[in-house]
Design a protein around this motif. Structure first.
Motif, short mmCIF file in Angstrom:
data_model
loop_
_atom_site.label_atom_id
_atom_site.label_comp_id
_atom_site.label_asym_id
_atom_site.label_seq_id
_atom_site.Cartn_x
_atom_site.Cartn_y
_atom_site.Cartn_z
N PHE A 167 -0.68 -0.52 -17.85
CA PHE A 167 0.09 0.06 -16.66
C PHE A 167 -1.14 0.90 -16.04
O PHE A 167 -1.61 1.96 -16.61
CB PHE A 167 1.06 0.81 -17.11
N LEU A 168 -1.15 1.01 -14.78
CA LEU A 168 -1.90 1.81 -14.03
C LEU A 168 -0.96 2.49 -13.05
O LEU A 168 -0.17 1.89 -12.34
CB LEU A 168 -3.04 1.26 -13.29
N ASN A 169 -1.10 3.82 -12.48
CA ASN A 169 -0.19 4.29 -11.54
C ASN A 169 -1.16 5.43 -10.69
O ASN A 169 -1.80 6.43 -11.41
CB ASN A 169 0.77 5.20 -12.26
N MET A 170 -1.24 4.89 -9.59
CA MET A 170 -2.24 5.73 -8.65
C MET A 170 -1.71 5.48 -7.18
O MET A 170 -1.49 4.80 -6.46
CB MET A 170 -3.63 5.09 -8.93
N PRO A 171 -1.91 6.97 -6.48
CA PRO A 171 -1.95 8.06 -7.32
C PRO A 171 -0.94 8.59 -8.58
O PRO A 171 0.26 7.89 -8.31
CB PRO A 171 -1.71 9.24 -6.10
N GLY A 172 -1.35 9.26 -9.38
CA GLY A 172 -0.72 9.33 -10.65
C GLY A 172 0.58 10.47 -10.45
O GLY A 172 0.44 11.38 -10.03
N ASN A 173 1.49 9.93 -11.17
CA ASN A 173 2.67 10.77 -11.46
C ASN A 173 2.80 11.14 -13.01
O ASN A 173 2.85 10.23 -13.87
CB ASN A 173 3.89 10.35 -11.04
N PRO A 174 2.40 12.28 -13.43
CA PRO A 174 2.32 13.69 -12.69
C PRO A 174 1.04 14.16 -12.35
O PRO A 174 1.23 15.34 -11.62
CB PRO A 174 2.89 14.47 -13.88
N ARG A 185 2.50 12.21 9.18
CA ARG A 185 2.93 13.81 9.23
C ARG A 185 3.32 14.02 7.70
O ARG A 185 3.03 15.45 7.55
CB ARG A 185 4.20 13.66 10.33
N PHE A 186 3.95 13.24 7.27
CA PHE A 186 4.63 13.54 5.73
C PHE A 186 3.47 13.93 4.84
O PHE A 186 3.28 14.90 4.06
CB PHE A 186 5.38 12.44 5.11
N ARG A 187 2.33 12.98 4.91
CA ARG A 187 1.16 13.11 4.24
C ARG A 187 0.39 14.76 4.42
O ARG A 187 0.15 15.11 3.40
CB ARG A 187 0.11 12.13 4.39
N GLY A 212 7.00 0.47 -2.96
CA GLY A 212 8.27 0.54 -2.40
C GLY A 212 8.23 1.49 -1.32
O GLY A 212 7.22 2.16 -0.97
N VAL A 213 9.32 1.89 -0.72
CA VAL A 213 9.53 2.81 0.49
C VAL A 213 9.93 4.14 0.27
O VAL A 213 10.17 5.09 1.09
CB VAL A 213 10.56 2.29 1.58
N ALA A 214 10.25 4.54 -1.20
CA ALA A 214 10.94 5.89 -1.39
C ALA A 214 10.00 6.99 -1.00
O ALA A 214 10.61 7.87 -0.30
CB ALA A 214 11.13 5.76 -3.04
N LYS A 215 8.75 6.90 -1.41
CA LYS A 215 7.99 8.14 -1.29
C LYS A 215 7.46 8.16 0.21
O LYS A 215 7.26 9.11 0.79
CB LYS A 215 6.90 8.19 -2.33
N GLU A 272 1.88 1.47 -7.36
CA GLU A 272 0.99 2.18 -6.18
C GLU A 272 2.13 2.92 -5.17
O GLU A 272 1.91 2.86 -3.88
CB GLU A 272 0.39 1.10 -5.60
N ILE A 273 3.17 3.44 -5.76
CA ILE A 273 4.22 3.89 -4.67
C ILE A 273 3.84 5.14 -4.11
O ILE A 273 4.36 5.30 -2.99
CB ILE A 273 5.58 4.01 -5.74
N TYR A 274 2.94 5.66 -4.64
CA TYR A 274 2.31 7.14 -3.77
C TYR A 274 1.15 6.81 -2.83
O TYR A 274 0.36 7.59 -2.47
CB TYR A 274 2.07 8.16 -4.88
#
Length: 400
Positions: free
Chosen positions: A169-176, A293-295, A236-239, A205-207
């Motif tokens: 598993f990779l997560n990027m940008p990472g939580n936390p 704008r969010f970013r 996904g579209v959540a973040k 890659e959700i972030y």
């Protein structure tokens, strides 16, 4: 009589949800608590997305859809991957689920045999190891210290792989941590994986769109196209679109895996809400101004928190490279006493002290597999964050 299966006995509830619930319980008693436990944008969903959902409902798009998602939403996802990530997938390579978490759950359910190992670079998202255990797998936690930027290195990966390894598993940008892998770093990991043909890669890659300091996001699939046949790209579209409650995640991957995940979905939740799928089409195909704008707002908040924490004697915070969290080091607090004489034995005790005395809800680093740290969400206003930092500062100053 027992109502609980043996496999559930090893699974813990979500630590971030628990922190948020503890804050809510105190608020119900009239206590003024700042809840920085959960990570979700405080912005409203962009208007054109909400309007698309309303139009879909008015037009009668309120029936079951195909388990993998409507043709329109899968085409929109495939187009997004081509446009933004340089990934060549068709709609048939796409599956849509009720959030990225369900995507991951379905992928593990489709592939894991009892005892299969899943490599989890720590700090990791709290749900990863629990989902692995629930589905009969064995989490293999690889600590990725601050010295590596909280990122997995080729050497650490090589040592972790065994004949039982099923997934990385990779997560990027990472939580936390907010860690972001460069293309060169991903290619170096890919070179290791090329020598171990049994290992699948799940790249969360959700972030993706919440990335700072002018960095360029590179998908694992773009960096390592030679591993496309054993990579699942999750998003996904959540973040990015402030759509956490809409519950839409998606993934692209090898056709047999996507088909299996769709089968699981058809026999569990049937499909994703048809109206939420229409909203997702509008999010992916429509204007992206709000994403920018969010970013920018998240980066400003990151800067405020980094500056504030650096001023607190006893805490450390390497600037997060993305996402909307701060993974704050608290090693110098361990072993010290609170004003009530309680010894802070670990980061769980630190988070508890900050909640009960500082009135700020956070999540201990133990929940993410790497201590001693605690995580706060920065997905709230600068005013709230400034007050939270002031409270944390006051609480830390009282520790002896």
């Amino acid at each position: 009589m027992s109502y609980i299966s043996s496999r559930l006995s090893v699974v813990k509830p979500s630590a971030s949800m628990a922190a948020s619930q503890a804050a809510k319980a105190l608020r119900a008693k009239g206590v003024d608590v700042i809840d920085l436990g959960l990570g979700e944008p405080d912005f409203p969903t962009p208007a054109h997305i909400t309007e698309a959902a309303y139009a879909a409902a008015k037009a009668g798009q309120t029936l079951y859809t195909a388990a993998a998602g409507t043709p329109e939403v899968r085409e929109a996802v495939a187009a997004k991957f081509r446009r933004e990530n340089g990934l060549d997938y068709t709609a048939d390579d796409i599956v849509v689920a009720n959030g990225a978490k369900q995507i991951i759950f379905n992928a593990l359910m489709a592939t894991l045999e009892s005892g299969d190992e899943v490599i989890l670079p720590a700090p990791y998202f709290v749900s990863y190891p629990e989902m692995v255990k629930l589905l009969g797998g064995t989490p293999v936690v690889v600590e990725c210290p601050e010295a590596t930027g909280f990122k997995l290195t080729p050497e650490l990966l090589e040592r972790a792989i065994t004949p039982r390894t099923k997934w990385l598993f990779l997560n990027m940008p990472g939580n936390p941590s907010g860690a972001v892998y460069s293309e060169a770093e991903l290619k170096a990991l890919g070179a290791v994986l090329a020598r171990h043909g049994q290992v699948l890669v799940l790249s969360d890659e959700i972030y993706e769109h919440i990335i700072f300091d002018g960095r360029e996001f590179v998908s694992f699939g773009k960096a390592c196209p030679e591993l496309k046949h054993r990579s699942l790209i999750v998003n996904g579209v959540a973040k990015a679109y402030a759509m956490t409650g809409w519950r839409v995640g998606y993934a692209a991957g090898p056709a047999p895996l996507i088909k299996a995940m769709s089968t699981i979905q058809s026999q569990s939740v049937t499909s994703v809400c048809s109206i939420a799928q229409a909203a997702t089409v509008a999010a992916l195909n429509g204007p992206q101004d709000e994403v920018t704008r969010f970013r920018e707002a998240f980066e400003g908040r990151r800067n405020l928190v980094v500056d504030g924490i650096r001023r607190i004697n006893g805490l450390t915070l390497p600037p997060p490279e993305g996402a909307f969290y701060a993974y704050i080091g608290c090693a110098s607090l361990i072993g010290r006493k609170t004003p009530k004489g309680v010894v802070l034995e670990d980061d769980t005790a630190v988070a508890s002290y900050l909640l009960n005395e500082g009135r700020v809800a956070s999540v201990p680093g133990a929940a993410y597999g790497l201590s001693p740290y605690f995580r706060i969400s920065t997905a709230t206003s600068e005013e709230v964050l400034a007050e939270a930092i002031a409270r944390i500062n006051a609480a830390v100053a009282q520790v002896e």
